[in-house]
Design a protein around this motif. Structure first.
Motif, PDB file in Angstrom:
ATOM      1  N   PRO A 176       5.030  -2.138   1.977  1.00 63.23           N
ATOM      2  CA  PRO A 176       6.183  -1.664   2.761  1.00 63.23           C
ATOM      3  C   PRO A 176       5.878  -1.563   4.250  1.00 63.23           C
ATOM      4  O   PRO A 176       4.792  -1.158   4.655  1.00 63.23           O
ATOM      5  CB  PRO A 176       6.452  -0.283   2.168  1.00 63.23           C
ATOM      6  CG  PRO A 176       5.101   0.189   1.716  1.00 63.23           C
ATOM      7  CD  PRO A 176       4.340  -1.043   1.283  1.00 63.23           C
ATOM      8  N   LEU A 177       6.868  -1.926   5.076  1.00 60.70           N
ATOM      9  CA  LEU A 177       6.809  -1.673   6.513  1.00 60.70           C
ATOM     10  C   LEU A 177       7.431  -0.322   6.865  1.00 60.70           C
ATOM     11  O   LEU A 177       7.140   0.245   7.911  1.00 60.70           O
ATOM     12  CB  LEU A 177       7.528  -2.788   7.281  1.00 60.70           C
ATOM     13  CG  LEU A 177       6.854  -4.164   7.299  1.00 60.70           C
ATOM     14  CD1 LEU A 177       7.717  -5.161   8.049  1.00 60.70           C
ATOM     15  CD2 LEU A 177       5.467  -4.094   7.918  1.00 60.70           C
ATOM     16  N   SER A 178       8.301   0.157   5.999  1.00 67.33           N
ATOM     17  CA  SER A 178       8.948   1.461   6.166  1.00 67.33           C
ATOM     18  C   SER A 178       9.458   1.886   4.795  1.00 67.33           C
ATOM     19  O   SER A 178       9.365   1.100   3.831  1.00 67.33           O
ATOM     20  CB  SER A 178      10.093   1.367   7.176  1.00 67.33           C
ATOM     21  OG  SER A 178      11.196   0.682   6.616  1.00 67.33           O
ATOM     22  N   PRO A 179      10.002   3.095   4.640  1.00 69.68           N
ATOM     23  CA  PRO A 179      10.502   3.505   3.319  1.00 69.68           C
ATOM     24  C   PRO A 179      11.567   2.584   2.759  1.00 69.68           C
ATOM     25  O   PRO A 179      11.711   2.473   1.538  1.00 69.68           O
ATOM     26  CB  PRO A 179      11.069   4.912   3.586  1.00 69.68           C
ATOM     27  CG  PRO A 179      10.351   5.395   4.784  1.00 69.68           C
ATOM     28  CD  PRO A 179      10.098   4.185   5.628  1.00 69.68           C
ATOM     29  N   THR A 180      12.317   1.914   3.633  1.00 72.03           N
ATOM     30  CA  THR A 180      13.408   1.039   3.168  1.00 72.03           C
ATOM     31  C   THR A 180      13.119  -0.435   3.402  1.00 72.03           C
ATOM     32  O   THR A 180      13.782  -1.285   2.817  1.00 72.03           O
ATOM     33  CB  THR A 180      14.717   1.403   3.893  1.00 72.03           C
ATOM     34  OG1 THR A 180      14.534   1.318   5.308  1.00 72.03           O
ATOM     35  CG2 THR A 180      15.136   2.825   3.540  1.00 72.03           C
ATOM     36  N   LEU A 181      12.136  -0.749   4.246  1.00 71.12           N
ATOM     37  CA  LEU A 181      11.853  -2.148   4.590  1.00 71.12           C
ATOM     38  C   LEU A 181      10.678  -2.660   3.761  1.00 71.12           C
ATOM     39  O   LEU A 181       9.528  -2.659   4.192  1.00 71.12           O
ATOM     40  CB  LEU A 181      11.551  -2.268   6.081  1.00 71.12           C
ATOM     41  CG  LEU A 181      11.577  -3.679   6.696  1.00 71.12           C
ATOM     42  CD1 LEU A 181      12.920  -4.345   6.442  1.00 71.12           C
ATOM     43  CD2 LEU A 181      11.278  -3.615   8.178  1.00 71.12           C
ATOM     44  N   VAL A 182      10.990  -3.074   2.540  1.00 70.82           N
ATOM     45  CA  VAL A 182       9.987  -3.614   1.629  1.00 70.82           C
ATOM     46  C   VAL A 182      10.688  -4.578   0.694  1.00 70.82           C
ATOM     47  O   VAL A 182      11.782  -4.308   0.200  1.00 70.82           O
ATOM     48  CB  VAL A 182       9.275  -2.484   0.843  1.00 70.82           C
ATOM     49  CG1 VAL A 182      10.274  -1.582   0.138  1.00 70.82           C
ATOM     50  CG2 VAL A 182       8.277  -3.049  -0.150  1.00 70.82           C
ATOM     51  N   ALA A 183      10.072  -5.735   0.471  1.00 76.44           N
ATOM     52  CA  ALA A 183      10.716  -6.761  -0.356  1.00 76.44           C
ATOM     53  C   ALA A 183      10.818  -6.332  -1.812  1.00 76.44           C
ATOM     54  O   ALA A 183      11.830  -6.554  -2.469  1.00 76.44           O
ATOM     55  CB  ALA A 183       9.953  -8.081  -0.241  1.00 76.44           C
ATOM     56  N   ALA A 184       9.746  -5.703  -2.339  1.00 74.19           N
ATOM     57  CA  ALA A 184       9.741  -5.275  -3.741  1.00 74.19           C
ATOM     58  C   ALA A 184       9.077  -3.909  -3.835  1.00 74.19           C
ATOM     59  O   ALA A 184       7.851  -3.808  -3.795  1.00 74.19           O
ATOM     60  CB  ALA A 184       9.000  -6.290  -4.611  1.00 74.19           C
ATOM     61  N   ASP A 185       9.893  -2.863  -3.909  1.00 77.68           N
ATOM     62  CA  ASP A 185       9.376  -1.497  -3.991  1.00 77.68           C
ATOM     63  C   ASP A 185       9.087  -1.173  -5.458  1.00 77.68           C
ATOM     64  O   ASP A 185       9.966  -0.769  -6.210  1.00 77.68           O
ATOM     65  CB  ASP A 185      10.387  -0.519  -3.404  1.00 77.68           C
ATOM     66  CG  ASP A 185       9.806   0.884  -3.242  1.00 77.68           C
ATOM     67  OD1 ASP A 185       8.596   1.040  -3.484  1.00 77.68           O
ATOM     68  OD2 ASP A 185      10.557   1.798  -2.874  1.00 77.68           O
ATOM     69  N   LEU A 186       7.843  -1.353  -5.871  1.00 76.76           N
ATOM     70  CA  LEU A 186       7.449  -1.216  -7.274  1.00 76.76           C
ATOM     71  C   LEU A 186       6.847   0.158  -7.533  1.00 76.76           C
ATOM     72  O   LEU A 186       6.164   0.733  -6.676  1.00 76.76           O
ATOM     73  CB  LEU A 186       6.434  -2.296  -7.644  1.00 76.76           C
ATOM     74  CG  LEU A 186       6.857  -3.745  -7.353  1.00 76.76           C
ATOM     75  CD1 LEU A 186       5.719  -4.692  -7.678  1.00 76.76           C
ATOM     76  CD2 LEU A 186       8.102  -4.116  -8.145  1.00 76.76           C
ATOM     77  N   ASN A 187       7.085   0.672  -8.725  1.00 74.84           N
ATOM     78  CA  ASN A 187       6.511   1.961  -9.108  1.00 74.84           C
ATOM     79  C   ASN A 187       4.983   1.903  -9.176  1.00 74.84           C
ATOM     80  O   ASN A 187       4.305   2.895  -8.932  1.00 74.84           O
ATOM     81  CB  ASN A 187       7.077   2.420 -10.454  1.00 74.84           C
ATOM     82  CG  ASN A 187       8.544   2.775 -10.365  1.00 74.84           C
ATOM     83  OD1 ASN A 187       9.019   3.206  -9.326  1.00 74.84           O
ATOM     84  ND2 ASN A 187       9.260   2.593 -11.460  1.00 74.84           N
ATOM     85  N   ALA A 188       4.466   0.741  -9.542  1.00 75.60           N
ATOM     86  CA  ALA A 188       3.014   0.541  -9.599  1.00 75.60           C
ATOM     87  C   ALA A 188       2.608  -0.508  -8.560  1.00 75.60           C
ATOM     88  O   ALA A 188       1.842  -1.429  -8.843  1.00 75.60           O
ATOM     89  CB  ALA A 188       2.584   0.120 -10.996  1.00 75.60           C
TER      90      ALA A 188
END
Length: 322
Positions: free
Chosen positions: A102-114
């Motif tokens: 992630p680049l920020s809390p909302t700027l991420v291509a795939a926000d995965l739990n793991a």
């Protein structure tokens, strides 16, 4: 039978994939250009100065044109299919790994739990490209380099994972976004041993000096890449710089708070990129400052130093958290 397409979802997926691809094409080249100039200044020399006309800004473009013009040679004794596939196996996993950082809390291509496990697993696959290239070349120097790569992977994957596990335990999550959100400034002291081990083991994973024994041009010509020419060799070089980007970005998220900083709600991605750049410069500095280790020194450092340090750090983190 009819099929419906969720257009907004499709557009979102395309935009995220394109963003990851653009980042992958730009950031490794920036690291490569930085290495040219930073190493030159550290060694008291000019470095590339002519390509592009202004301090050699187009040197990497010139290098790319040079590689594209070279003949693509495949040795007669090589396993042609594996030989051709190896550069892609070395490069593609880093594209996959970048998608979860992630680049920020909302700027991420795939926000995965793991996400942490995903990035570590994906980046580890890249070493298989080096193994494939060395084995398929039909060259004794390339084979020796591939065997060294395998030994290096086995030795340094354990301290790398243990160091990352210490941070995940402190944050109580395997999500990279969650780890960065849980970060506090005093982690710089608490997790400092894990950070050092993570960076050292990461350098060994991407086979950067002083851990470039698989290449060792003074001993093995160019190790697993001895028989590669043209664009295939360029892909291996690009994979190395992509590995530096992934290592630097992951270090920034785990140990430096990622996007955390003043006015993070507005400048979060800027902080993340700056921290990634600082770690990348440290990687370049280590190349300039330290000579290559011997193979026995490599193994001793991993098993006799890094593994005990990370186990102690993991125990301390567990006690403090629980």
């Amino acid at each position: 039978m009819t099929f419906s397409v969720d257009v907004p979802l499709l557009v979102d997926v395309v935009v995220r994939a394109a963003s990851v691809l653009v980042a992958f094409l730009v950031l490794p080249l920036l690291v490569g250009q930085t290495e040219h100039k930073v190493m030159a200044h550290m060694q008291g020399r000019l470095g590339p100065m002519y390509a592009g006309g202004f301090h050699g800004w187009a040197q990497l473009v010139a290098d790319g044109v040079k590689f594209a013009q070279k003949e693509d040679v495949i040795p007669a004794a090589a396993d042609r299919a594996v030989f051709k596939l190896a550069p892609a196996v070395a490069l593609v996993p880093y594209i996959v790994a970048l998608a979860a950082i992630p680049l920020s809390p909302t700027l991420v291509a795939a926000d995965l739990n793991a996400g942490l496990l995903f990035v570590l697993a994906a980046s580890a696959v890249s070493v298989l490209g080096t193994l494939m290239g060395g084995w398929a070349s039909g060259n004794k120097y390339a084979l020796l380099g591939a065997l060294r790569s395998a030994a290096q992977l086995l030795a340094y994957e354990l301290p790398l994972v243990l160091a990352a596990a210490s941070v995940a335990l402190a944050a109580g999550t395997l999500s990279l976004t969650g780890i960065a959100a849980s970060w506090h400034w005093w982690w710089l002291i608490w997790q400092a041993p894990a950070a050092v081990v993570f960076l050292v083991a990461g350098l060994a994973e991407v086979q950067r000096p002083p851990f470039d024994m698989p290449l060792a041009d003074s001993e093995l010509v160019m190790g697993p890449y001895t028989e590669y020419t043209g664009l295939r060799f360029a892909l291996f070089l690009l994979a190395e710089y992509a590995g530096i980007v992934v290592l630097s970005a992951l270090t920034a998220v785990l140990f430096l708070g990622g996007w955390r900083g003043p006015f993070a709600e507005y400048l979060g991605p800027v902080w993340m990129l700056l921290k990634t750049g600082v770690v990348a410069v440290v990687v370049i500095w280590v190349r300039v400052a330290w000579p290559r280790l011997r193979e026995d020194q490599l193994q001793r450092l991993a098993w006799a130093v890094l593994v005990p340090v990370t186990l102690a750090q993991l125990a301390i983190t567990a006690v403090l958290v629980v």
